[in-house]
Design an enzyme around this catalytic site. Structure first.
Site, mmCIF file in Angstrom:
data_model
loop_
_atom_site.group_PDB
_atom_site.id
_atom_site.type_symbol
_atom_site.label_atom_id
_atom_site.label_comp_id
_atom_site.label_asym_id
_atom_site.label_seq_id
_atom_site.Cartn_x
_atom_site.Cartn_y
_atom_site.Cartn_z
ATOM 1 N N GLN A 116 0.829 -1.200 0.000
ATOM 2 C CA GLN A 116 0.000 0.000 0.000
ATOM 3 C C GLN A 116 0.867 1.256 0.000
ATOM 4 O OE1 GLN A 116 -2.735 -2.295 3.223
ATOM 5 N NE2 GLN A 116 -3.256 -0.142 3.023
ATOM 6 N N ARG A 141 -8.714 -1.522 8.162
ATOM 7 C CA ARG A 141 -9.572 -0.507 7.573
ATOM 8 C C ARG A 141 -9.929 0.564 8.608
ATOM 9 N NH1 ARG A 141 -13.927 -2.063 3.038
ATOM 10 N NH2 ARG A 141 -14.482 -0.001 2.397
ATOM 11 N N CYS A 142 -8.895 1.131 9.213
ATOM 12 C CA CYS A 142 -9.151 2.108 10.270
ATOM 13 C C CYS A 142 -7.959 3.022 10.390
ATOM 14 C CB CYS A 142 -9.407 1.364 11.567
ATOM 15 S SG CYS A 142 -8.633 2.012 13.030
ATOM 16 N N GLU A 197 -12.984 4.348 5.777
ATOM 17 C CA GLU A 197 -12.905 3.616 7.033
ATOM 18 C C GLU A 197 -13.982 3.988 8.030
ATOM 19 O OE1 GLU A 197 -8.965 4.896 7.487
ATOM 20 O OE2 GLU A 197 -8.101 3.097 6.620
#
Ligand code: FES
Ligand code: FES
Lengths: 819, 162
Positions: free
Chosen positions: A256, A403-404, A773
């Site tokens: 990423q 996802r945060c 998110e």
């Protein structure tokens, strides 16, 4: 009150205090809230606000994406990894002779081999260290022990079975509270022999203690936010391709953050950075799990370097679940105080972070517990104090986000659970109680007790909209009737505040690299464009949304703009995509770079129109003479002139780069309401309805935002009800396959009902905030609150997530309801 | 390890090869035929990323040996579009934003194709059960359901028109 930190024990690393510089004026403000998505470009341009179909989709729906396992290079070899069957053990011997005799096996790489090059350890993104391959002992189950390189993936797997490792098992340290006692030390390599990693505090302790001493009402709850795994459907992998002739190391990998990885690789291996090319191809979901450098990546690169051939390494699912960075695993002892009027006044938290065998989180470096200090959430609370310790255990290192944005999920779950408990204790409807305690719209710019300056918000508007959409009052009536009949129905609310978009460079860095992000736009002579970014989409749709931002600013049709990310040889440097930072940083950079182009275009237009610049105005896609719009030059005319007929005193070409450093973070928010029915006999929870109202500021593409919200909601449902990485007392992972680690399918995932309010970010060039998110952060407490709401009258105050039927059944049984 | 001669028809073209008995069908498709649209996401027949059609039925190709498909007709995502024309399911996934990272998508498309061949007019619930062997980590499924509904409708219209 439990304080995990023992002042008499040595503290490892340093005791950290969060630093936040003041936010520049105007970066936070009271901003009007609307519901109308602004669309100011025609459909053929497809700027912001259009429901544009995604530009990246044609390749994916035809099986023409290129993920890392699809890369096939001539002479490519395969790597497979021998992993530890123990959580903690000395390595006495590794016998690879049988494997090395097999046809097709080229090499076995051990820790000792790496040690010869100084590569057996590597830094984590939190400046801790992590073994690449062990030389003395293993510290977690499924840890990489050595690697085999073979001509074929089947042969490599066979060879793994032919390597015999002699272990001397040591005591596992599974319970983080036991770890605090320092009986068994996990990281014996460290100078100070303790399992404590860091101690961190934020807020005013004395002021908070005083508020608590005078408070009329206090709720207190221990919560565990369990260890979970992102489990993107594509696992991690790489193809390392070292060319001995050019001395160039080309690495295709599931990352990423390709640029940061290139720099880390350069620093770790000593290879010159211009001889390293990281290519992040199509990524099959990231969610934070593809931010760190895993040992496999380093071993694969070393293998290619040693053998001078391309080497492919693709994790299987068990390796992915058992050994890659986990998320969460926070133990929280939390207290919330209210005064005699029920007004929330104080929040006090003692937290213990279980980091496994290394602090391998991916937080900004000055924030050891990430952005957890957003924990006062959407409420106006006078005093907050947070006290955190982190420990090593014999589990895989972590923790990354799931996802945060850096530990915001843990914070939100805690405050939303506590607020709900307080409302129930006081006998006030939880919606009404939130309305009373919200930071009110007129309080923005709002400064929290832990030092955040919220950029903008309107919390009552979002909650009101959610209540209207779901028919809140009617549901409460139905619930009361059902309760009379002994049926269990619950309504749960979560009104969360996120903090994303790291970050202002002065406070936010990863390994010293500032967290700006970048865009580079080049307009071709025929008016088409290519734009490259320092971020990397893993499904978020950047190829579409970035193009729409540029289309908005320049009037070039989004379909005429090629968006490229993920190749460090061509893209401008950036920190990558995670923590919902792409729109706040690179999205802003796209707008800023486009504006630079527009400014140059104005000069060219003035030249072409023989007008003065002051007399020109911008209109969608052209510079026109004020008052006479037919005297105009479109961006396409101007682009052509930029290469064929530009003024003598101007450089040729039409391009610009922007490295955007946001003045503040952005604070998306929302209100979610969940309705559940609970089966008294089985403890099964059925989500009947779930309404989610999100406010992510200005919307670039409503279709993409909906998709992000739906996906995030299912990833919020997952840890709320199904997912947990579990270890036995020996530290063996019990959830190493999708048969044990349960991802929600289309059947468990309800039909999400979504909506929005729009409160633009006052400091972002296009007023956007980021959204990927929010739902993962906001959904779990809505679900937990709904279940507890269904059972509160039976004396149930709290159930830790994941809320499994078994836990509910047990709670019912304890309450004397189920048998 | 014994070798076997097999012939498998993939997307209408016959492919013959000598393969090991243990070669998984998914590896045969991806590596021998270079059809990399079919993906791998797990080791336990759980995720469905590897779903293909074998004689019209959705099968997880990671859980079948290539030799078992000898003589069979296999359809993969690469064969869905015909003559440059997207299949209504592909169209539906694009129109309705039924994908994000795209990794689960080929498997989803195959399962959906099987579902619609058995049940041309499924209810939402039937669609959800029909794709319950396919995991998606990105989309939350709402829009996948809509995509399949779009395709069902379009296929029915085409039927009527024909
Ligand atoms: S790869 Fe997961 S079911 Fe086949
Ligand atoms: S779109 Fe990413 S897994 Fe489904």
């Amino acid at each position: 009150m439990t304080v995990y930190h023992d002042p008499n024990k040595p503290r490892h690393v340093d005791d950290r205090v969060e630093v936040k510089h003041p936010v520049p004026e105007g970066a936070s403000a009271k901003v009007e809230t609307t519901e109308q998505i602004a669309v100011t470009t025609p459909p053929e341009v497809c700027g912001m606000g259009h429901r544009m179909k995604r530009k990246e989709d044609p390749r994916f729906i035809q099986g023409r994406g290129q993920y890392v396992d699809d890369v096939k290079l001539p002479g490519m070899l395969y790597m497979d990894i021998v992993r530890s069957p123990y959580a903690h053990a000395k390595i006495l011997d590794i016998d690879a002779s049988a494997a090395l005799e097999m046809d097709g096996v080229l090499a076995v790489i051990t820790g000792k081999d790496l040690e010869a090059h100084g590569l057996h350890w590597m830094p984590t993104l939190m400046s801790d260290t992590q073994m690449v391959l062990p030389t003395e002992k293993v510290v977690y189950y499924a840890q990489e022990v050595c690697a085999v390189i073979a001509t074929d993936r089947y042969i490599a797997a066979d060879a793994v079975e032919n390597i015999f490792v002699d272990y001397d098992p040591l005591d596992a340290v599974v319970d983080p509270f036991k770890a605090l006692e320092d009986e068994t030390i996990v990281r014996t390599d460290k100078e100070v022999q303790t399992n404590r990693i860091w101690h961190w505090e934020v807020g005013d302790q004395a002021a908070t203690d005083e508020v608590f001493a005078n408070a009329k009402h206090v709720v207190k709850q221990y919560m565990h936010i369990p260890r979970i795994h992102v489990a993107s459907i594509e696992t991690c992998g790489m193809v390392a391709n070292y060319n001995p002739a050019t001395e160039k190391m080309q690495i295709y990998m599931t990352t990423q953050a390709p640029h940061a990885i290139r720099t880390v690789f350069a620093l770790v291996t000593g290879l010159p950075e211009h001889k390293i090319q990281i290519i992040s191809p199509d990524i099959g979901g990231g969610f934070g799990g593809k931010v760190p450098v895993y040992p496999g990546y380093v071993i694969g690169a070393v293998a290619s370097l040693l053998l001078g051939k391309p080497v492919k390494w693709i994790e299987d699912r068990s390796e992915n679940l058992q050994a890659d960075s986990f998320a969460r695993d926070y133990h929280l002892e939390a207290e919330l105080a209210a005064d005699e009027n029920g007004k929330l006044v104080g929040l006090r938290v003692n937290g213990l972070a279980d980091h496994g065998a290394a602090d391998a989180a991916a937080n900004p470096s000055k924030f050891p517990a990430g952005l957890f200090s957003i924990c006062s959430g959407s409420y106006d609370i006078e005093a907050t104090h947070v006290n955190f310790d982190a420990v090593y255990t014999t589990k895989p290192p972590g923790g990354v986000a799931y996802r945060c944005s850096f530990r915001v999920t843990e914070a939100v779950h805690m405050i939303e659970r506590l607020t709900d408990m307080m409302a129930h204790d006081l006998g006030i409807d939880p919606a009404e109680y939130r309305m009373q305690n919200f930071i009110q719209p007129e309080q923005f710019p709002y400064k929290s007790a832990t030092g955040w300056e919220y950029d903008s918000g309107n919390y009552p508007a979002a909650l009101k909209k959610a209540m209207d959409m779901i028919g809140y009052d009617e549901l409460r009536r139905e619930q009361a009737e059902k309760r009379e009949r002994g049926e269990l129905m619950g309504i749960g609310i979560s009104s969360f505040t996120e903090v994303v978009g790291a970050g202002p460079a002065k406070d936010y860095d990863i390994l010293g690299i500032k967290m700006f992000d970048s865009a580079e736009i080049r307009i071709h002579p025929t008016g088409k464009a290519i734009a490259r970014f320092g971020t990397k989409s893993q499904g978020q749709g950047h190829e579409t949304t970035y193009a729409q931002i540029i289309a908005q600013e320049l009037g070039i049709p989004a379909n005429d703009i090629e968006v490229e990310e993920g190749d460090t040889d061509t893209a401008p440097y950036g920190l990558g995509t995670y923590a919902s930072r792409s729109t706040p940083t690179a999205g802003a950079a796209a707008a800023m770079a486009a504006r630079k182009i527009r400014a140059k275009a104005k000069k060219i237009a003035a030249h072409l129109l023989e007008a003065s610049e002051e007399d020109l105005e911008w209109n969608v896609n052209q510079w026109q003479v004020k008052g006479s719009p037919d005297q105009a030059k479109t961006i396409q005319d101007i682009a052509f002139a930029a290469y064929t007929n530009h003024p003598d005193d101007l450089e040729a070409g039409l391009e610009a780069t922007d490295y955007y450093n946001p003045p503040n973070l952005t604070f998306p928010f929302g209100s979610y309401i969940c309705v559940v029915d609970v089966d008294k006999g089985t403890g099964e929870v059925h989500i009947r309805r779930f309404v989610a109202i999100d406010d992510c500021g200005n919307i670039i593409n409503p279709l993409v935002v909906e998709g992000q919200v739906h996906g995030g909601l299912t990833m919020g449902l997952a840890p709320a009800m199904f997912e947990e990485i579990v270890y036995d007392e020996y530290g063996t992972c019990l959830t190493g396959t999708f048969a044990d680690y349960l991802l929600p399918t289309a059947v468990e995932s309800p039909k999400w009902e979504t909506g929005h309010t729009i409160t633009p970010s006052p400091h972002h060039p296009i007023g956007a905030k980021g959204v990927g998110e929010s739902p993962t952060v906001g959904a779990p407490p809505a679900i937990a609150n709904a279940v507890v709401d269904a059972l509160w009258h039976l004396g149930v105050r709290h159930i830790d997530i994941p809320i499994t039927p078994q836990k509910v059944w047990q709670a019912l049984r304890d309450a004397g309801v189920s048998d | 390890m014994s070798k076997h001669s097999i012939t498998i028809s993939v997307n209408g073209t016959d492919h013959s090869a000598e393969v090991d008995s243990r070669l998984l069908l998914v590896h045969f498709i991806r590596e021998n035929l270079d059809l990399t649209g079919t993906h791998i996401g797990c080791d336990t027949t759980s995720c469905g990323a590897c779903t293909v059609l074998i004689n019209g039925r959705a099968v997880k190709s990671c859980t079948m040996f290539a030799v078992q498909a000898n003589g069979a007709e296999v359809d993969t995502v690469e064969g869905m579009a015909e003559g440059g024309q997207l299949h209504p399911l592909q169209e539906g996934f694009w129109e309705k934003h039924g994908l994000q990272c795209g990794y689960c998508t080929p498997g989803m498309l195959m399962s959906a194709k099987h579902l619609l061949s058995k049940n041309p007019n499924p209810t939402e619930d039937e669609i959800r059960w029909g794709i319950s062997g396919n995991l998606c980590r990105c989309t939350g499924y709402n829009k996948i359901v809509e995509a399949i509904q779009y395709a069902a409708e379009k296929l029915q219209q085409e039927e009527v028109a024909a």
